[in-house]
Design an enzyme around this catalytic site. Structure first.
Site, PDB file in Angstrom:
ATOM      1  N   GLU A 239      -0.798   0.397  -5.302  1.00 13.99           N
ATOM      2  CA  GLU A 239      -1.712   1.393  -4.745  1.00 13.99           C
ATOM      3  C   GLU A 239      -3.089   1.221  -5.381  1.00 13.99           C
ATOM      4  O   GLU A 239      -3.212   1.171  -6.605  1.00 13.99           O
ATOM      5  CB  GLU A 239      -1.177   2.806  -4.997  1.00 13.99           C
ATOM      6  CG  GLU A 239      -2.098   3.917  -4.542  1.00 13.99           C
ATOM      7  CD  GLU A 239      -2.522   3.785  -3.083  1.00 13.99           C
ATOM      8  OE1 GLU A 239      -3.731   3.947  -2.815  1.00 13.99           O
ATOM      9  OE2 GLU A 239      -1.658   3.516  -2.226  1.00 13.99           O
TER      10      GLU A 239
ATOM     11  N   ALA B  22       0.868  -1.185   0.000  1.00 14.30           N
ATOM     12  CA  ALA B  22       0.000   0.000   0.000  1.00 14.30           C
ATOM     13  C   ALA B  22       0.900   1.229   0.000  1.00 14.30           C
ATOM     14  O   ALA B  22       1.256   1.749   1.048  1.00 14.30           O
ATOM     15  CB  ALA B  22      -0.922  -0.014   1.214  1.00 14.30           C
ATOM     16  N   SER B  23       1.255   1.724  -1.186  1.00 12.56           N
ATOM     17  CA  SER B  23       2.456   2.555  -1.353  1.00 12.56           C
ATOM     18  C   SER B  23       2.282   4.059  -1.235  1.00 12.56           C
ATOM     19  O   SER B  23       3.163   4.738  -0.709  1.00 12.56           O
ATOM     20  CB  SER B  23       3.084   2.263  -2.720  1.00 12.56           C
ATOM     21  OG  SER B  23       3.452   0.924  -2.812  1.00 12.56           O
TER      22      SER B  23
ATOM     23  N   CYS C 266      -0.479   3.792  11.172  1.00 13.72           N
ATOM     24  CA  CYS C 266      -0.303   5.062  11.877  1.00 13.72           C
ATOM     25  C   CYS C 266      -1.470   5.264  12.840  1.00 13.72           C
ATOM     26  O   CYS C 266      -1.959   6.375  13.020  1.00 13.72           O
ATOM     27  CB  CYS C 266      -0.169   6.233  10.901  1.00 13.72           C
ATOM     28  SG  CYS C 266      -1.534   6.414   9.753  1.00 13.72           S
TER      29      CYS C 266
ATOM     30  N   ASP D  55       2.130  -1.428   4.981  1.00 14.85           N
ATOM     31  CA  ASP D  55       1.770  -0.242   5.754  1.00 14.85           C
ATOM     32  C   ASP D  55       0.282  -0.046   5.518  1.00 14.85           C
ATOM     33  O   ASP D  55      -0.129   0.624   4.579  1.00 14.85           O
ATOM     34  CB  ASP D  55       2.590   0.963   5.296  1.00 14.85           C
ATOM     35  CG  ASP D  55       2.336   2.189   6.151  1.00 14.85           C
ATOM     36  OD1 ASP D  55       2.387   2.063   7.380  1.00 14.85           O
ATOM     37  OD2 ASP D  55       2.072   3.260   5.586  1.00 14.85           O
TER      38      ASP D  55
END
Length: 482
Positions: free
Chosen positions: A150, A126-127, A248, A195
């Protein structure tokens, strides 16, 4: 403190249920309301850390090292510059010498560093927007194959532009839901970074409204997406390979629980690897499982979660699939390749290119040397570097050639002044102080980094910057407008 940062009470109540005993909820809330420190990462594909420090010193930039990333720094600029010139409009950013990247987001690629330095095939599942992808490419030194995926079309365009600016040359872009990789690219990758898309609870210092739509129900829904992705990542990983999972966000629902799912789903086939020694001080954020759970107050950064796993053994995937359709590229004819390489040698003193020359219609591309093993597994949105367009009288070089290989060119290289660079990025031709006897194309550089192509025309250089990259704003130096 930012009183406008929205932190709902029911979110705070939830955090209290899993906040580590050694941390204080008031410290957490206060940290969330503090402005986020600006941080950058030096792009070693274009410039060394030592060279970058010299340029920064000339600008009176204050760099504070980020302990987990030797290329990363917290940045303080002089007040006048901070007020008048956006960081993205500085010469060091425009040239691709650096990437504006939050400090804690540098951790996931660093967790993969030891693995990717010795492997050929890496997946960034997931860039976008490209901070971690370009960091991975730099850690790989543009060697091997980096597949960057993506799902969002608009974010894929941003990712592509980022990789061009940063001089990334070993990347293949794909445009899929990440769940397909385990089925179509079963055990193809030595290292994988997931990520994962998440609720973004750790980003509230950057986005005051990040928690505006927060709910536990949303956490649960997102966690299911993450579980599907991490299962796909396991299948796409070779036995002996390394997987890093990161978010995050803060909630265990999207972090530890997703890791628990992976371990329960595949048993002894995969084991966690502790990150407690990843960098000096990592123990402050290490969980009992050996994961890193970075809280905003831990290192005065965004919140982040990072887990690392080693695949011990294979596990059968009952849903293997094969891509249909022909591969649209063919190898560039050897005679034409020889002529092209001779032209590069004569014009730029460039003797070799690190890859395979491929042709699609009238386009000339350079693929990573090892790409053949995975080229037919999925349909790629973009492969390698577009070197130029093929014409009857040779190859007309593309902008990407310069940003990727200009650093290796020895002749017909023109360093630009601030004024010339400002004109270049605004699409204007570059005026020269003296008439030049040089002919043909020229590599243009800024801060020692290649930024594009021009063409010698006596007392000027004709601008070859693609129209979609032209910027109509004040760049490089704010003093010019005073």
């Amino acid at each position: 403190m930012d009183a406008n940062t929205f932190i709902p009470e029911h979110f705070i109540d939830d955090v209290k249920t899993y906040l580590p005993a050694h941390l204080d909820i008031d410290d957490f809330i206060n940290a969330c309301r503090r402005p986020l420190r600006k941080s950058i990462r030096v792009n070693t594909l274009k410039i060394s850390v030592t060279e970058f420090k010299q340029y920064a010193k000339q600008k009176n930039w204050l760099l504070t090292p980020i302990p987990w990333c030797e290329e990363g720094f917290w940045l303080e600029r002089p007040a006048a510059e901070e007020q008048n010139l956006a960081l993205g409009n500085t010469d060091l950013h425009l040239s691709g010498a650096m990437y504006v990247q939050e400090a804690s987001s540098m951790l996931p690629p660093i967790a993969l560093k030891q693995s990717i330095e010795h492997t050929n095939y890496v997946l960034d599942m997931a860039s976008a927007p490209g901070s971690k992808t370009s960091q991975l490419a730099a850690l790989m030194n543009n060697q091997g194959v980096l597949v960057a995926n993506e799902l969002s079309s608009s974010r894929l365009k941003v990712l592509s532009a980022t990789l061009k600016r940063m001089g990334v040359g070993n990347c293949a872009l794909s445009h899929f839901d990440g769940v397909i990789f385990g089925n179509y690219m079963f055990e193809c990758f030595d290292s994988i970074l997931l990520d994962a898309p998440c609720s973004g609870e750790g980003t509230v210092r950057k986005d005051a409204d990040a928690l505006k739509n927060w709910s536990i129900d949303s956490n649960i829904e997102i966690a299911q997406v993450q579980k599907d992705l991490i299962k796909s990542a396991f299948y796409a990983l070779k036995p002996g390979g390394t997987l890093v999972y990161s978010t995050c966000t803060l909630t265990p629902l999207e972090n530890q629980h997703v890791c628990d799912f992976l371990l329960s789903e595949f048993g002894d086939c995969i084991i966690p690897e502790s990150l407690s020694d990843l960098f000096p001080g990592a123990s402050k954020a290490t969980t009992p499982e050996g994961y890193l759970h970075v809280w905003p107050q831990t290192f005065d950064s965004e919140g982040f979660f990072i887990a690392k796993f080693k695949k011990q053994a294979s596990s059968d995937n009952p849903n293997l699939k094969v891509k249909k359709g022909a591969f649209p590229f063919q190898q560039f004819e050897s005679k034409k390749s020889a002529v092209f390489m001779q032209t590069l040698k004569q014009q730029f003193g460039l003797n070799t290119l690190p890859g395979i020359l491929m042709q699609r219609d009238k386009e000339l591309w350079l693929f990573p040397q090892e790409f053949e093993a995975v080229q037919n597994k999925i349909k790629y949105a973009r492969l390698g570097i577009q070197l130029g367009a093929i014409h009857n009288n040779g190859v007309r070089l593309a902008h990407e050639f310069a940003t990727a290989f200009g650093k290796q060119c020895k002749s017909n290289v023109l360093p630009l002044t601030d004024t010339q660079a400002n004109d270049y990025f605004q699409g204007k031709d570059i005026r020269l102080a003296d008439v030049s006897q040089n002919t043909g194309e020229v590599i243009l550089t800024l801060c020692g980094c290649p930024i594009g192509l021009g063409k010698w025309q006596k007392n000027k250089v004709k601008n070859s910057l693609p129209r979609d990259l032209v910027q109509n704003t004040q760049l490089i130096t704010w003093a010019q407008s005073n």
